[in-house]
Scaffold this motif. Structure first.
Motif, PDB file in Angstrom:
ATOM      1  N   GLU A  40      -6.577  10.293  10.232  1.00  0.00           N
ATOM      2  CA  GLU A  40      -7.978  10.441   9.830  1.00  0.00           C
ATOM      3  C   GLU A  40      -8.454   9.285   8.965  1.00  0.00           C
ATOM      4  O   GLU A  40      -9.627   9.234   8.602  1.00  0.00           O
ATOM      5  N   GLY A  41      -7.551   8.378   8.593  1.00  0.00           N
ATOM      6  CA  GLY A  41      -7.947   7.197   7.835  1.00  0.00           C
ATOM      7  C   GLY A  41      -7.682   7.261   6.344  1.00  0.00           C
ATOM      8  O   GLY A  41      -7.926   6.276   5.640  1.00  0.00           O
ATOM      9  N   ALA A  42      -7.192   8.391   5.825  1.00  0.00           N
ATOM     10  CA  ALA A  42      -6.872   8.487   4.397  1.00  0.00           C
ATOM     11  C   ALA A  42      -5.540   7.803   4.119  1.00  0.00           C
ATOM     12  O   ALA A  42      -4.609   7.879   4.930  1.00  0.00           O
ATOM     13  N   TYR A  43      -5.427   7.144   2.949  1.00  0.00           N
ATOM     14  CA  TYR A  43      -4.218   6.387   2.612  1.00  0.00           C
ATOM     15  C   TYR A  43      -3.250   7.219   1.766  1.00  0.00           C
ATOM     16  O   TYR A  43      -3.653   8.033   0.937  1.00  0.00           O
ATOM     17  N   HIS A  44      -1.957   6.952   1.999  1.00  0.00           N
ATOM     18  CA  HIS A  44      -0.885   7.634   1.281  1.00  0.00           C
ATOM     19  C   HIS A  44       0.120   6.600   0.801  1.00  0.00           C
ATOM     20  O   HIS A  44       0.447   5.664   1.530  1.00  0.00           O
ATOM     21  N   PRO A  45       0.642   6.753  -0.420  1.00  0.00           N
ATOM     22  CA  PRO A  45       1.645   5.799  -0.915  1.00  0.00           C
ATOM     23  C   PRO A  45       2.972   5.958  -0.191  1.00  0.00           C
ATOM     24  O   PRO A  45       3.357   7.050   0.224  1.00  0.00           O
ATOM     25  N   TYR A  46       3.657   4.832  -0.046  1.00  0.00           N
ATOM     26  CA  TYR A  46       4.993   4.800   0.564  1.00  0.00           C
ATOM     27  C   TYR A  46       5.834   3.881  -0.312  1.00  0.00           C
ATOM     28  O   TYR A  46       6.124   2.746   0.043  1.00  0.00           O
ATOM     29  N   LEU A  47       6.187   4.383  -1.485  1.00  0.00           N
ATOM     30  CA  LEU A  47       6.673   3.522  -2.565  1.00  0.00           C
ATOM     31  C   LEU A  47       8.156   3.717  -2.834  1.00  0.00           C
ATOM     32  O   LEU A  47       8.565   3.940  -3.970  1.00  0.00           O
ATOM     33  N   ASP A  48       8.973   3.613  -1.806  1.00  0.00           N
ATOM     34  CA  ASP A  48      10.415   3.667  -1.974  1.00  0.00           C
ATOM     35  C   ASP A  48      10.885   2.507  -2.855  1.00  0.00           C
ATOM     36  O   ASP A  48      10.666   1.341  -2.526  1.00  0.00           O
ATOM     37  N   ARG A  49      11.518   2.828  -3.996  1.00  0.00           N
ATOM     38  CA  ARG A  49      11.991   1.826  -4.968  1.00  0.00           C
ATOM     39  C   ARG A  49      10.856   0.918  -5.423  1.00  0.00           C
ATOM     40  O   ARG A  49      11.034  -0.272  -5.641  1.00  0.00           O
ATOM     41  N   MET A  50       9.676   1.507  -5.580  1.00  0.00           N
ATOM     42  CA  MET A  50       8.488   0.766  -5.984  1.00  0.00           C
ATOM     43  C   MET A  50       7.631   1.606  -6.918  1.00  0.00           C
ATOM     44  O   MET A  50       7.725   2.835  -6.920  1.00  0.00           O
ATOM     45  N   SER A  51       6.782   0.933  -7.668  1.00  0.00           N
ATOM     46  CA  SER A  51       5.693   1.585  -8.389  1.00  0.00           C
ATOM     47  C   SER A  51       4.500   0.647  -8.399  1.00  0.00           C
ATOM     48  O   SER A  51       4.652  -0.565  -8.208  1.00  0.00           O
ATOM     49  N   VAL A  52       3.317   1.204  -8.582  1.00  0.00           N
ATOM     50  CA  VAL A  52       2.076   0.436  -8.529  1.00  0.00           C
ATOM     51  C   VAL A  52       1.237   0.766  -9.749  1.00  0.00           C
ATOM     52  O   VAL A  52       1.187   1.921 -10.190  1.00  0.00           O
ATOM     53  N   GLU A  53       0.588  -0.236 -10.299  1.00  0.00           N
ATOM     54  CA  GLU A  53      -0.450  -0.012 -11.310  1.00  0.00           C
ATOM     55  C   GLU A  53      -1.695  -0.768 -10.890  1.00  0.00           C
ATOM     56  O   GLU A  53      -1.628  -1.771 -10.159  1.00  0.00           O
ATOM     57  N   LEU A  54      -2.837  -0.290 -11.332  1.00  0.00           N
ATOM     58  CA  LEU A  54      -4.106  -0.906 -11.000  1.00  0.00           C
ATOM     59  C   LEU A  54      -4.750  -1.450 -12.269  1.00  0.00           C
ATOM     60  O   LEU A  54      -4.896  -0.732 -13.259  1.00  0.00           O
ATOM     61  N   LEU A  55      -5.105  -2.735 -12.230  1.00  0.00           N
ATOM     62  CA  LEU A  55      -5.775  -3.382 -13.352  1.00  0.00           C
ATOM     63  C   LEU A  55      -7.178  -3.782 -12.908  1.00  0.00           C
ATOM     64  O   LEU A  55      -7.334  -4.495 -11.906  1.00  0.00           O
ATOM     65  N   GLU A  56      -8.182  -3.356 -13.631  1.00  0.00           N
ATOM     66  CA  GLU A  56      -9.563  -3.619 -13.231  1.00  0.00           C
ATOM     67  C   GLU A  56      -9.860  -5.118 -13.304  1.00  0.00           C
ATOM     68  O   GLU A  56      -9.531  -5.782 -14.294  1.00  0.00           O
ATOM     69  N   THR A  57     -10.472  -5.653 -12.254  1.00  0.00           N
ATOM     70  CA  THR A  57     -10.766  -7.085 -12.223  1.00  0.00           C
ATOM     71  C   THR A  57     -11.808  -7.456 -13.260  1.00  0.00           C
ATOM     72  O   THR A  57     -11.698  -8.491 -13.927  1.00  0.00           O
ATOM     73  N   VAL A  58     -12.832  -6.641 -13.391  1.00  0.00           N
ATOM     74  CA  VAL A  58     -13.907  -6.802 -14.376  1.00  0.00           C
ATOM     75  C   VAL A  58     -14.215  -5.411 -14.916  1.00  0.00           C
ATOM     76  O   VAL A  58     -14.272  -4.455 -14.129  1.00  0.00           O
ATOM     77  N   PRO A  59     -14.382  -5.252 -16.219  1.00  0.00           N
ATOM     78  CA  PRO A  59     -14.636  -3.918 -16.760  1.00  0.00           C
ATOM     79  C   PRO A  59     -15.802  -3.221 -16.053  1.00  0.00           C
ATOM     80  O   PRO A  59     -16.839  -3.830 -15.765  1.00  0.00           O
ATOM     81  N   ASP A  60     -15.598  -1.947 -15.762  1.00  0.00           N
ATOM     82  CA  ASP A  60     -16.606  -1.067 -15.157  1.00  0.00           C
ATOM     83  C   ASP A  60     -16.990  -1.461 -13.737  1.00  0.00           C
ATOM     84  O   ASP A  60     -18.005  -1.002 -13.207  1.00  0.00           O
ATOM     85  N   SER A  61     -16.178  -2.297 -13.086  1.00  0.00           N
ATOM     86  CA  SER A  61     -16.474  -2.678 -11.705  1.00  0.00           C
ATOM     87  C   SER A  61     -15.907  -1.686 -10.698  1.00  0.00           C
ATOM     88  O   SER A  61     -16.368  -1.622  -9.552  1.00  0.00           O
ATOM     89  N   GLY A  62     -14.875  -0.921 -11.097  1.00  0.00           N
ATOM     90  CA  GLY A  62     -14.206  -0.034 -10.162  1.00  0.00           C
ATOM     91  C   GLY A  62     -13.413  -0.778  -9.105  1.00  0.00           C
ATOM     92  O   GLY A  62     -12.939  -0.182  -8.135  1.00  0.00           O
ATOM     93  N   LEU A  63     -13.242  -2.085  -9.288  1.00  0.00           N
ATOM     94  CA  LEU A  63     -12.506  -2.927  -8.349  1.00  0.00           C
ATOM     95  C   LEU A  63     -11.209  -3.343  -9.035  1.00  0.00           C
ATOM     96  O   LEU A  63     -11.244  -3.968 -10.106  1.00  0.00           O
ATOM     97  N   TYR A  64     -10.072  -3.015  -8.436  1.00  0.00           N
ATOM     98  CA  TYR A  64      -8.789  -3.150  -9.111  1.00  0.00           C
ATOM     99  C   TYR A  64      -7.856  -4.141  -8.415  1.00  0.00           C
ATOM    100  O   TYR A  64      -7.785  -4.179  -7.179  1.00  0.00           O
ATOM    101  N   SER A  65      -7.123  -4.889  -9.236  1.00  0.00           N
ATOM    102  CA  SER A  65      -6.020  -5.713  -8.743  1.00  0.00           C
ATOM    103  C   SER A  65      -4.791  -4.828  -8.562  1.00  0.00           C
ATOM    104  O   SER A  65      -4.513  -3.958  -9.391  1.00  0.00           O
ATOM    105  N   LEU A  66      -4.054  -5.114  -7.493  1.00  0.00           N
ATOM    106  CA  LEU A  66      -2.849  -4.348  -7.202  1.00  0.00           C
ATOM    107  C   LEU A  66      -1.655  -5.038  -7.860  1.00  0.00           C
ATOM    108  O   LEU A  66      -1.343  -6.189  -7.548  1.00  0.00           O
TER     109      LEU A  66
END
Length: 412
Positions: free
Chosen positions: A251-277
């Motif tokens: 249906e197009g929804a995304y799911h994590p597949y993080l075997d031996r991994m972790s992810v954090e999101l850092l906002e590119t610009v405050p209040d933009s809602g756009l995040y660096s992976l």
């Protein structure tokens, strides 16, 4: 607040020269690509890695690179392929086609085909043919590559007919006549359009499942393909150095597949809602990455920094366009184009001196939009960019040297 490595992760990287300053200060900053490249490979070299390189358990490769410089990395042979196969075999919507032994046909960049042909020629102690035969384009017992040209928009009828016949031969090799299609969605959309235009669509064998994992897929292209293939179409997100991190469901929804991994999101610009992976990964034992900036940007379902709620992978951080409203990503523009003009196939935002812009576009029919629709498209692009913008129909938008399309281009 930044995510720092766990004690278990620290044990994995304790002997690696690159991480010694971070270990000494007790803090791991975001790891940038230039830091990885500086002093490579000595900054990664440990006795275990040196032994793995000598034995062939590790190898040097280049990241794929879309429209930017490629990065040299060290990884196990077929690291990305094994990640792909494992995800295919475990995916809830398409694991059945893996279990059924469906052969895999890959329709992506010509560079991928050329790489496979070179590797096979090297095994034989020769050079690849100028036009490698299908067997010369076989990656392994399961996978063959189709594309022999840089720009799929320029495929002629003979080329399209050849690829369809090659798919038919692969399909016929399976006891149930089934196959799995691996693709760049732009390449597949070109093939479908051309097959229909030249009366070859009825001969196109329908796949049992489709994965696309090579580039950003425009929303209009996704809709176009879903309307023409009655099978699960799955997107995988990953990279050469990381393997695959996320997958979409049917249906197009995304799911994590993080075997031996972790992810954090850092906002590119405050209040933009756009995040660096930002990714921490121990999956590649020869280059474990701690707080690595992948270069990708994402948006989430609620605008917050929860990596489990990623809704869209919206392009590359280096390609963000500064605007009066904040940074604009490829996905942001694409979403606006898809809403304003569903008939657009490809588009490219071209920037000119004097803060002017042009949205060049092609359509699935090959015909330009009518005047009213073109004005709506121009207004949507102008509103996002904060620039006077015109929409201009083109018969052809050239593909990049990487075999992938650039959404943003500067012109004099």
């Amino acid at each position: 607040m930044s995510r720092q490595p766990t004690p278990e992760e620290i044990e994995e990287i304790r002997g690696i020269p690159l991480y010694q300053p971070s270990l000494a200060q007790g803090y791991f900053p975001v790891l940038e690509k230039p830091v990885i490249a500086e002093g490579f490979p000595e900054n990664w070299m440990t006795p275990a890695l040196a032994a793995a390189l000598d034995s062939g358990d590790a190898e040097f490769v280049l990241s794929t690179g879309t429209n930017h410089a490629r990065m040299q990395i060290i990884r196990p042979p077929y690291f990305l392929l094994h990640s792909y196969y494992r995800l295919w075999s475990e995916h809830p919507d398409i694991a059945e086609t893996w279990e059924a032994g469906c052969p895999r046909v890959s329709l992506t960049t010509v560079m991928a085909t050329e790489h496979v042909a070179r590797v096979n020629a090297r095994k034989r102690g020769g050079e690849p043919a100028a036009t490698p035969a299908l067997d010369d384009r076989r990656l392994d017992a399961r996978t063959v590559y189709l594309n022999l040209s840089l720009d799929p928009a320029l495929w002629d009828r003979a080329e399209v007919g050849r690829m369809i016949e090659e798919i038919r031969s692969v399909q016929a090799s399976h006891p149930s006549g089934r196959y799995h299609l691996d693709c760049s969605t732009s390449h597949l959309a070109h093939l479908v359009r051309k097959a229909a235009d030249w009366g070859l669509w009825a001969d196109f064998p329908r796949p049992a499942s489709i994965i696309h994992a090579y580039e950003y897929t425009p929303a209009t292209v996704r809709r176009f393909l879903r309307a023409r293939f009655d099978c699960p179409i799955v997107d995988l997100f990953g990279s050469t150095e990381l393997g695959y991190l996320y997958y979409s469901d049917a249906e197009g929804a995304y799911h994590p597949y993080l075997d031996r991994m972790s992810v954090e999101l850092l906002e590119t610009v405050p209040d933009s809602g756009l995040y660096s992976l930002i990714v921490t990964s121990l999956r590649n034992p020869y280059m474990p990455l701690i707080r690595y900036r992948s270069g990708d940007v994402v948006r989430t379902l609620d605008g917050g920094p929860d990596p489990a709620r990623i809704s869209r992978f919206t392009g590359r951080e280096k390609e963000l366009l500064p605007t009066p409203h904040g940074p604009l990503s490829q996905g942001d523009l694409d979403e606006a184009v898809a809403a304003a003009a569903p008939g657009v196939f490809q588009h490219q935002l071209r920037l000119y001196e004097g803060e002017r812009a042009e949205l060049a576009y092609t359509t699935f029919t090959g015909e330009p939009l009518d005047g009213a629709a073109e004005r709506v498209l121009a207004e949507a692009a102008g509103s996002l960019t904060g620039r006077p913008c015109r929409a201009a129909h083109r018969d052809h938008i050239p593909i990049g040297r990487s075999g992938k399309y650039a959404w943003l281009a500067a012109h004099s």
